[in-house]
Motif scaffolding. Structure first.
Motif, PDB file in Angstrom:
ATOM      1  N   ALA A  51       0.854  -1.190   0.000  1.00 50.90           N
ATOM      2  CA  ALA A  51       0.000   0.000   0.000  1.00 50.90           C
ATOM      3  C   ALA A  51       0.887   1.237   0.000  1.00 50.90           C
ATOM      4  CB  ALA A  51      -0.928   0.028   1.211  1.00 50.90           C
ATOM      5  N   GLY A  52       0.530   2.205  -0.827  1.00 55.36           N
ATOM      6  CA  GLY A  52       1.203   3.500  -0.814  1.00 55.36           C
ATOM      7  C   GLY A  52       2.692   3.451  -1.050  1.00 55.36           C
ATOM      8  N   GLY A  53       3.148   2.533  -1.906  1.00 56.21           N
ATOM      9  CA  GLY A  53       4.567   2.464  -2.213  1.00 56.21           C
ATOM     10  C   GLY A  53       5.400   1.732  -1.184  1.00 56.21           C
ATOM     11  N   THR A  54       4.755   1.102  -0.202  1.00 61.06           N
ATOM     12  CA  THR A  54       5.474   0.328   0.813  1.00 61.06           C
ATOM     13  C   THR A  54       5.058  -1.129   0.719  1.00 61.06           C
ATOM     14  OG1 THR A  54       5.637   2.199   2.325  1.00 61.06           O
ATOM     15  CG2 THR A  54       5.902   0.013   3.278  1.00 61.06           C
ATOM     16  N   GLU A  55       6.039  -2.016   0.683  1.00 60.58           N
ATOM     17  CA  GLU A  55       5.785  -3.449   0.612  1.00 60.58           C
ATOM     18  C   GLU A  55       6.303  -4.124   1.867  1.00 60.58           C
ATOM     19  OE1 GLU A  55       7.030  -7.296  -2.176  1.00 60.58           O
ATOM     20  OE2 GLU A  55       6.695  -5.327  -3.087  1.00 60.58           O
ATOM     21  N   GLN A  56       5.567  -5.142   2.298  1.00 64.51           N
ATOM     22  CA  GLN A  56       5.975  -5.917   3.465  1.00 64.51           C
ATOM     23  C   GLN A  56       5.860  -7.401   3.127  1.00 64.51           C
ATOM     24  OE1 GLN A  56       3.609  -5.678   7.263  1.00 64.51           O
ATOM     25  NE2 GLN A  56       5.469  -4.649   7.948  1.00 64.51           N
ATOM     26  N   ILE A  57       6.935  -8.137   3.350  1.00 64.56           N
ATOM     27  CA  ILE A  57       6.953  -9.573   3.105  1.00 64.56           C
ATOM     28  C   ILE A  57       7.251 -10.281   4.419  1.00 64.56           C
ATOM     29  CG2 ILE A  57       8.098 -11.488   1.922  1.00 64.56           C
ATOM     30  CD1 ILE A  57       8.791  -9.616  -0.348  1.00 64.56           C
ATOM     31  N   THR A  58       6.444 -11.284   4.745  1.00 67.74           N
ATOM     32  CA  THR A  58       6.712 -12.117   5.910  1.00 67.74           C
ATOM     33  C   THR A  58       7.080 -13.510   5.429  1.00 67.74           C
ATOM     34  OG1 THR A  58       5.171 -10.889   7.263  1.00 67.74           O
ATOM     35  CG2 THR A  58       5.766 -13.065   8.039  1.00 67.74           C
ATOM     36  N   THR A 231       7.102 -25.849  -5.024  1.00 69.46           N
ATOM     37  CA  THR A 231       5.787 -25.225  -5.124  1.00 69.46           C
ATOM     38  C   THR A 231       5.762 -23.965  -4.278  1.00 69.46           C
ATOM     39  OG1 THR A 231       4.647 -27.326  -5.511  1.00 69.46           O
ATOM     40  CG2 THR A 231       3.313 -25.503  -4.675  1.00 69.46           C
ATOM     41  N   VAL A 232       5.251 -22.892  -4.840  1.00 70.91           N
ATOM     42  CA  VAL A 232       5.171 -21.618  -4.126  1.00 70.91           C
ATOM     43  C   VAL A 232       3.727 -21.135  -4.125  1.00 70.91           C
ATOM     44  CG1 VAL A 232       5.774 -20.367  -6.233  1.00 70.91           C
ATOM     45  CG2 VAL A 232       5.964 -19.213  -4.041  1.00 70.91           C
ATOM     46  N   THR A 233       3.267 -20.647  -2.964  1.00 79.24           N
ATOM     47  CA  THR A 233       1.970 -20.003  -2.844  1.00 79.24           C
ATOM     48  C   THR A 233       2.200 -18.596  -2.323  1.00 79.24           C
ATOM     49  OG1 THR A 233       0.819 -22.085  -2.414  1.00 79.24           O
ATOM     50  CG2 THR A 233      -0.297 -20.061  -1.749  1.00 79.24           C
ATOM     51  N   VAL A 234       1.706 -17.606  -3.077  1.00 75.77           N
ATOM     52  CA  VAL A 234       1.902 -16.206  -2.721  1.00 75.77           C
ATOM     53  C   VAL A 234       0.538 -15.573  -2.450  1.00 75.77           C
ATOM     54  CG1 VAL A 234       2.857 -13.982  -3.405  1.00 75.77           C
ATOM     55  CG2 VAL A 234       3.953 -16.085  -4.185  1.00 75.77           C
ATOM     56  N   TYR A 235       0.379 -15.047  -1.246  1.00 80.84           N
ATOM     57  CA  TYR A 235      -0.819 -14.300  -0.881  1.00 80.84           C
ATOM     58  C   TYR A 235      -0.490 -12.815  -0.993  1.00 80.84           C
ATOM     59  CZ  TYR A 235      -2.055 -18.751   1.381  1.00 80.84           C
ATOM     60  OH  TYR A 235      -2.316 -20.078   1.650  1.00 80.84           O
ATOM     61  N   VAL A 236      -1.221 -12.085  -1.827  1.00 79.09           N
ATOM     62  CA  VAL A 236      -0.979 -10.651  -2.002  1.00 79.09           C
ATOM     63  C   VAL A 236      -2.151  -9.888  -1.405  1.00 79.09           C
ATOM     64  CG1 VAL A 236      -0.538  -8.782  -3.612  1.00 79.09           C
ATOM     65  CG2 VAL A 236       0.331 -11.082  -4.119  1.00 79.09           C
ATOM     66  N   ALA A 237      -1.863  -9.079  -0.402  1.00 77.48           N
ATOM     67  CA  ALA A 237      -2.880  -8.245   0.238  1.00 77.48           C
ATOM     68  C   ALA A 237      -2.651  -6.806  -0.203  1.00 77.48           C
ATOM     69  CB  ALA A 237      -2.783  -8.360   1.758  1.00 77.48           C
ATOM     70  N   ALA A 238      -3.616  -6.252  -0.922  1.00 78.15           N
ATOM     71  CA  ALA A 238      -3.479  -4.907  -1.464  1.00 78.15           C
ATOM     72  C   ALA A 238      -4.841  -4.213  -1.439  1.00 78.15           C
ATOM     73  CB  ALA A 238      -2.918  -4.967  -2.884  1.00 78.15           C
ATOM     74  N   GLU A 239      -4.904  -3.022  -2.029  1.00 80.46           N
ATOM     75  CA  GLU A 239      -6.167  -2.280  -2.037  1.00 80.46           C
ATOM     76  C   GLU A 239      -7.163  -2.855  -3.034  1.00 80.46           C
ATOM     77  OE1 GLU A 239      -5.754   2.070  -1.724  1.00 80.46           O
ATOM     78  OE2 GLU A 239      -3.597   1.717  -1.680  1.00 80.46           O
ATOM     79  N   GLN A 295      -2.431  -3.951 -10.277  1.00 79.82           N
ATOM     80  CA  GLN A 295      -3.876  -3.901 -10.084  1.00 79.82           C
ATOM     81  C   GLN A 295      -4.605  -4.458 -11.291  1.00 79.82           C
ATOM     82  OE1 GLN A 295      -5.398  -0.118  -8.684  1.00 79.82           O
ATOM     83  NE2 GLN A 295      -7.457  -0.525  -9.471  1.00 79.82           N
ATOM     84  N   ALA A 296      -5.569  -5.330 -11.034  1.00 85.16           N
ATOM     85  CA  ALA A 296      -6.359  -5.936 -12.105  1.00 85.16           C
ATOM     86  C   ALA A 296      -7.371  -4.930 -12.652  1.00 85.16           C
ATOM     87  CB  ALA A 296      -7.077  -7.176 -11.588  1.00 85.16           C
ATOM     88  N   ALA A 297      -7.973  -5.268 -13.788  1.00 83.35           N
ATOM     89  CA  ALA A 297      -8.943  -4.383 -14.435  1.00 83.35           C
ATOM     90  C   ALA A 297     -10.194  -4.203 -13.582  1.00 83.35           C
ATOM     91  CB  ALA A 297      -9.314  -4.928 -15.809  1.00 83.35           C
ATOM     92  N   ASN A 298     -10.497  -5.183 -12.735  1.00 82.72           N
ATOM     93  CA  ASN A 298     -11.666  -5.080 -11.866  1.00 82.72           C
ATOM     94  C   ASN A 298     -11.418  -5.884 -10.597  1.00 82.72           C
ATOM     95  OD1 ASN A 298     -12.515  -7.932 -12.345  1.00 82.72           O
ATOM     96  ND2 ASN A 298     -12.831  -7.178 -14.434  1.00 82.72           N
ATOM     97  N   ASP A 299     -12.333  -5.753  -9.665  1.00 80.01           N
ATOM     98  CA  ASP A 299     -12.218  -6.464  -8.389  1.00 80.01           C
ATOM     99  C   ASP A 299     -13.148  -7.674  -8.331  1.00 80.01           C
ATOM    100  OD1 ASP A 299     -10.253  -4.824  -7.411  1.00 80.01           O
ATOM    101  OD2 ASP A 299     -11.587  -3.574  -6.213  1.00 80.01           O
ATOM    102  N   ASP A 300     -13.309  -8.348  -9.461  1.00 79.49           N
ATOM    103  CA  ASP A 300     -14.137  -9.551  -9.486  1.00 79.49           C
ATOM    104  C   ASP A 300     -13.613 -10.547  -8.456  1.00 79.49           C
ATOM    105  OD1 ASP A 300     -15.633  -8.461 -11.467  1.00 79.49           O
ATOM    106  OD2 ASP A 300     -14.831  -9.701 -13.087  1.00 79.49           O
ATOM    107  N   GLU A 301     -14.536 -11.110  -7.691  1.00 75.40           N
ATOM    108  CA  GLU A 301     -14.133 -12.077  -6.672  1.00 75.40           C
ATOM    109  C   GLU A 301     -14.140 -13.487  -7.249  1.00 75.40           C
ATOM    110  OE1 GLU A 301     -16.330 -11.550  -3.074  1.00 75.40           O
ATOM    111  OE2 GLU A 301     -15.423  -9.580  -2.704  1.00 75.40           O
ATOM    112  N   TYR A 302     -13.340 -14.338  -6.652  1.00 72.07           N
ATOM    113  CA  TYR A 302     -13.229 -15.716  -7.128  1.00 72.07           C
ATOM    114  C   TYR A 302     -12.956 -16.622  -5.936  1.00 72.07           C
ATOM    115  CZ  TYR A 302     -11.222 -19.948  -9.147  1.00 72.07           C
ATOM    116  OH  TYR A 302     -10.955 -21.254  -9.465  1.00 72.07           O
TER     117      TYR A 302
END
Length: 346
Positions: A51-58, A231-239, A295-302
């Protein structure tokens, strides 16, 4: 803010020992066990918040096997603040949050476990310092001794690491070079068991890295040296929902696992839209890039769907069986009468 602790984060692998082939897990960093170890990192989960140009990875490593001491390294695009995570069940909760939705189909058929009458849609699915090195900071966090490094070349950094007691795979210098050419920083971490003589095994304590970035990036190029499927799983939390705009291997398309706005203390606003991807790399040597997201073209949920067929109770099954018995009995009775009538006419 209680946000980032890893129970099963699995990041970064590689090791070198006498006669042991280096093996790097698909991750942002490299796990370097002691020279006598045969430990392996066997997968990877990561939570990225942006968010806002700041990234956090755990991140945390899950190790199969044991090592008396170990280290790992991770490249980041700018100076990183490093601290410990504080959520014991982060990845367990994320996995539950993004799991397939369970849809129950009722049946009165008593033999449902045989798969009779199951359609194709029942399975799943729904509409992815030496010369040339600068030591920027050194600190101790829990079991970690952390050094932030800058370097002019991969060789300079690996020479510094080797001089300071790190086990250095032969492929590391070449794999670090693209990051250093882009002026990235290297975070080098030593870790050791709390008690003398103990082995490192299972999940290591989590680390949280926070840094400025003009894009959402998950570093993967160090994984090029891996020798086993990862195998890698990446969770991305963004706006907003994100798409994977660049991938480590152009021939491997990440699978979308989940996309949706979530209401949980793990992901406070504005980073409450969670997008999860997974990918398996059977030929890690083909990895040439990082994950980047936009950012994707829309916030369609899946959300994936798993269909489960359940019988609607014991008595409904008994009723079906009785109906079947009556139908079969009626059929036998009609057949007997027809044969009797035919015999009478003879």
């Amino acid at each position: 803010m209680k946000l980032w602790r890893v129970i099963a984060g699995v990041l970064a692998a590689g090791f070198v020992a006498a006669g042991v082939t280096p093996a790097w897990a698909c991750a942002c960093g490299g796990y370097l066990p002691d020279g006598q170890s045969k430990a392996r990192v066997y997968g990877e989960n990561a939570l990225v918040q942006y968010a806002g140009g700041t990234e956090q990875i755990t991140l945390s490593m899950s190790v199969r096997g044991a090592s008396k001491k170990a280290a790992w390294i991770m490249p980041v695009p700018s100076a990183a603040k490093v601290d410990l995570g504080d959520d014991d069940y982060l990845f367990y909760r994320l996995n539950q949050l993004t799991a397939p939705k369970r849809v129950v189909k009722k049946t009165y058929w008593p033999f449902r476990d045989l798969g009779i009458g199951r359609g194709p849609g029942d399975a799943a699915g729904a509409p992815a310092p030496g010369a040339g090195v600068s030591v920027k900071e050194q600190m101790t966090l829990g079991p970690f001794a952390i050094t932030r490094l800058g370097g002019s070349s991969g060789t300079a950094v690996t020479d510094w690491l080797r001089t300071n007691g790190y086990v250095v795979p032969s492929t590391l210098a070449a794999n670090l070079t693209p990051y250093l050419a882009e002026k990235w920083e290297i975070v080098a971490v030593k870790l050791a068991p709390k008690q003398a003589g103990e082995n490192l095994s299972g999940a290591t304590p989590p680390l949280r890295l926070t840094f400025a970035s003009d894009r959402i990036v998950y570093p993967m190029r160090l994984s090029k040296g891996a020798t086993t499927t990862q195998t890698v799983t990446v969770y991305v939390a963004a706006e907003h929902r994100v798409d994977a705009t660049r991938t480590p291997d152009a021939d491997v398309t990440p699978e979308l696992l989940f996309a949706g706005r979530v209401d949980t203390d793990m992901l406070p606003k504005p980073t409450d839209f969670l997008t999860a991807y997974t990918a398996t790399y059977r030929e890690p040597g083909k990895i040439t890039d990082d994950f980047t997201f936009a950012q994707a073209a829309n916030d369609d949920e899946y959300q994936r769907i798993t269909y489960v067929t359940e019988n609607d109770g014991f008595w409904s099954t008994v009723a079906v069986l009785l109906v079947l018995v009556l139908l079969l009995g009626g059929g036998v009775f009609v057949l007997v009468r027809r044969r009797a009538a035919a015999g009478a006419r003879k």
